[in-house]
Design a protein around this motif. Structure first.
Motif, PDB file in Angstrom:
ATOM      1  N   MET A   1       4.504   9.773  -7.425  1.00 37.41           N
ATOM      2  CA  MET A   1       5.342   9.864  -8.577  1.00 37.41           C
ATOM      3  C   MET A   1       4.398   9.629 -10.229  1.00 37.41           C
ATOM      4  SD  MET A   1       8.720   8.007  -9.747  1.00 37.41           S
ATOM      5  CE  MET A   1       9.943   8.449  -8.226  1.00 37.41           C
ATOM      6  N   LEU A   2       3.974   9.268 -10.507  1.00 36.81           N
ATOM      7  CA  LEU A   2       3.089   9.139 -12.035  1.00 36.81           C
ATOM      8  C   LEU A   2       2.189  10.069 -12.063  1.00 36.81           C
ATOM      9  CD1 LEU A   2       1.325   5.222 -11.955  1.00 36.81           C
ATOM     10  CD2 LEU A   2       4.008   6.647 -13.031  1.00 36.81           C
ATOM     11  N   ASP A   3       1.117  10.793 -11.122  1.00 40.39           N
ATOM     12  CA  ASP A   3       0.807  12.175 -10.489  1.00 40.39           C
ATOM     13  C   ASP A   3       1.742  13.388 -11.449  1.00 40.39           C
ATOM     14  OD1 ASP A   3      -0.932  11.299 -11.128  1.00 40.39           O
ATOM     15  OD2 ASP A   3      -1.486  11.312  -8.444  1.00 40.39           O
ATOM     16  N   GLU A   4       2.329  13.239 -10.444  1.00 43.50           N
ATOM     17  CA  GLU A   4       4.016  14.643 -11.287  1.00 43.50           C
ATOM     18  C   GLU A   4       4.332  14.572 -12.233  1.00 43.50           C
ATOM     19  OE1 GLU A   4       7.004  13.324  -7.666  1.00 43.50           O
ATOM     20  OE2 GLU A   4       5.113  15.057  -6.616  1.00 43.50           O
ATOM     21  N   PHE A   5       4.605  13.417 -12.652  1.00 46.98           N
ATOM     22  CA  PHE A   5       5.076  13.172 -14.359  1.00 46.98           C
ATOM     23  C   PHE A   5       4.471  13.032 -15.375  1.00 46.98           C
ATOM     24  CE2 PHE A   5       8.997  10.277 -12.486  1.00 46.98           C
ATOM     25  CZ  PHE A   5       9.526  11.097 -12.718  1.00 46.98           C
ATOM     26  N   ARG A   6       2.886  12.875 -15.546  1.00 41.54           N
ATOM     27  CA  ARG A   6       2.081  13.127 -15.911  1.00 41.54           C
ATOM     28  C   ARG A   6       1.640  14.967 -16.020  1.00 41.54           C
ATOM     29  NH1 ARG A   6      -1.073   8.548 -13.956  1.00 41.54           N
ATOM     30  NH2 ARG A   6      -0.495   7.266 -15.727  1.00 41.54           N
ATOM     31  N   ALA A   7       1.937  15.712 -14.753  1.00 42.55           N
ATOM     32  CA  ALA A   7       1.506  17.069 -14.890  1.00 42.55           C
ATOM     33  C   ALA A   7       3.048  17.794 -15.127  1.00 42.55           C
ATOM     34  CB  ALA A   7       1.746  17.598 -13.465  1.00 42.55           C
TER      35      ALA A   7
ATOM     36  N   GLU B   1       1.062  -0.763  -0.032  1.00 40.25           N
ATOM     37  CA  GLU B   1       0.110   0.118  -0.125  1.00 40.25           C
ATOM     38  C   GLU B   1       1.483   1.490   0.052  1.00 40.25           C
ATOM     39  OE1 GLU B   1      -2.999   2.156   2.847  1.00 40.25           O
ATOM     40  OE2 GLU B   1      -3.157  -0.111   2.885  1.00 40.25           O
ATOM     41  N   GLU B   2       1.640   1.491   0.827  1.00 36.85           N
ATOM     42  CA  GLU B   2       2.684   2.054   0.910  1.00 36.85           C
ATOM     43  C   GLU B   2       3.453   2.472  -0.313  1.00 36.85           C
ATOM     44  OE1 GLU B   2       6.615   3.803   3.601  1.00 36.85           O
ATOM     45  OE2 GLU B   2       5.665   1.513   4.151  1.00 36.85           O
ATOM     46  N   ALA B   3       3.858   1.580  -0.990  1.00 37.96           N
ATOM     47  CA  ALA B   3       4.844   1.622  -2.486  1.00 37.96           C
ATOM     48  C   ALA B   3       3.784   1.993  -3.482  1.00 37.96           C
ATOM     49  CB  ALA B   3       5.030  -0.125  -2.772  1.00 37.96           C
ATOM     50  N   LEU B   4       2.264   1.896  -3.525  1.00 34.04           N
ATOM     51  CA  LEU B   4       1.366   2.532  -4.547  1.00 34.04           C
ATOM     52  C   LEU B   4       1.101   3.685  -3.950  1.00 34.04           C
ATOM     53  CD1 LEU B   4      -0.707  -1.130  -4.716  1.00 34.04           C
ATOM     54  CD2 LEU B   4       0.391  -0.039  -6.882  1.00 34.04           C
ATOM     55  N   GLN B   5       1.135   3.892  -3.177  1.00 33.82           N
ATOM     56  CA  GLN B   5       0.449   5.832  -2.968  1.00 33.82           C
ATOM     57  C   GLN B   5       2.114   5.951  -3.364  1.00 33.82           C
ATOM     58  OE1 GLN B   5       0.383   5.597   1.438  1.00 33.82           O
ATOM     59  NE2 GLN B   5      -2.104   5.674   1.664  1.00 33.82           N
ATOM     60  N   TYR B   6       3.441   5.956  -2.439  1.00 40.68           N
ATOM     61  CA  TYR B   6       4.411   6.438  -3.631  1.00 40.68           C
ATOM     62  C   TYR B   6       4.564   5.845  -5.138  1.00 40.68           C
ATOM     63  CZ  TYR B   6       9.213   7.999  -4.510  1.00 40.68           C
ATOM     64  OH  TYR B   6      10.585   8.921  -5.081  1.00 40.68           O
ATOM     65  N   LEU B   7       4.427   5.562  -5.714  1.00 42.18           N
ATOM     66  CA  LEU B   7       3.710   5.055  -7.154  1.00 42.18           C
ATOM     67  C   LEU B   7       2.950   6.200  -8.139  1.00 42.18           C
ATOM     68  CD1 LEU B   7       5.083   3.395  -9.923  1.00 42.18           C
ATOM     69  CD2 LEU B   7       3.571   1.970  -8.902  1.00 42.18           C
ATOM     70  N   ASN B   8       1.661   6.023  -7.611  1.00 40.42           N
ATOM     71  CA  ASN B   8       0.812   6.308  -7.469  1.00 40.42           C
ATOM     72  C   ASN B   8       1.564   7.980  -7.475  1.00 40.42           C
ATOM     73  OD1 ASN B   8      -0.942   4.401  -8.985  1.00 40.42           O
ATOM     74  ND2 ASN B   8      -1.916   4.382  -6.967  1.00 40.42           N
TER      75      ASN B   8
END
Length: 92
Positions: free
Chosen positions: A43-49, A34-41
């Motif tokens: 990061m993905l949101d930041e790169f998408r922006a 859960e913690e890893a997925l929060q970090y991943l998501n």
């Protein structure tokens, strides 16, 4: 254990060419999924922006890029695209 890896190279992360580890910018390891997925998501949101282009391969590789970010390759005498790659790795 779970890993989220950020790499920056002139190729997408799913190619994993020999020596790809030298292009790792950051690697985070987590005990809890859960913690890893929060970090991943996050990061993905930041790169998408930040980057207008995105390509996904499977459910563990993401590549982000901007056409403006390139590097010159002397051996091939051409400009190469720079990719910001994210890798999800489950170490179960």
């Amino acid at each position: 254990m779970f890993e989220v890896i950020y790499m920056k190279a002139d190729y997408e992360p799913w190619w994993a060419f020999e020596g790809w580890e030298q292009h790792i910018v950051k690697k985070m390891t987590f005990e809890q999924e859960e913690e890893a997925l929060q970090y991943l998501n996050k990061m993905l949101d930041e790169f998408r922006a930040k980057f207008p282009k995105e390509q996904v391969k499977g459910d563990k590789y993401w590549a982000f890029w901007s056409i403006k970010e390139q590097c010159y390759c002397e051996s091939c005498e051409d400009d190469l695209q720079i990719y910001h790659g994210v890798i999800w790795n489950s170490l179960k």
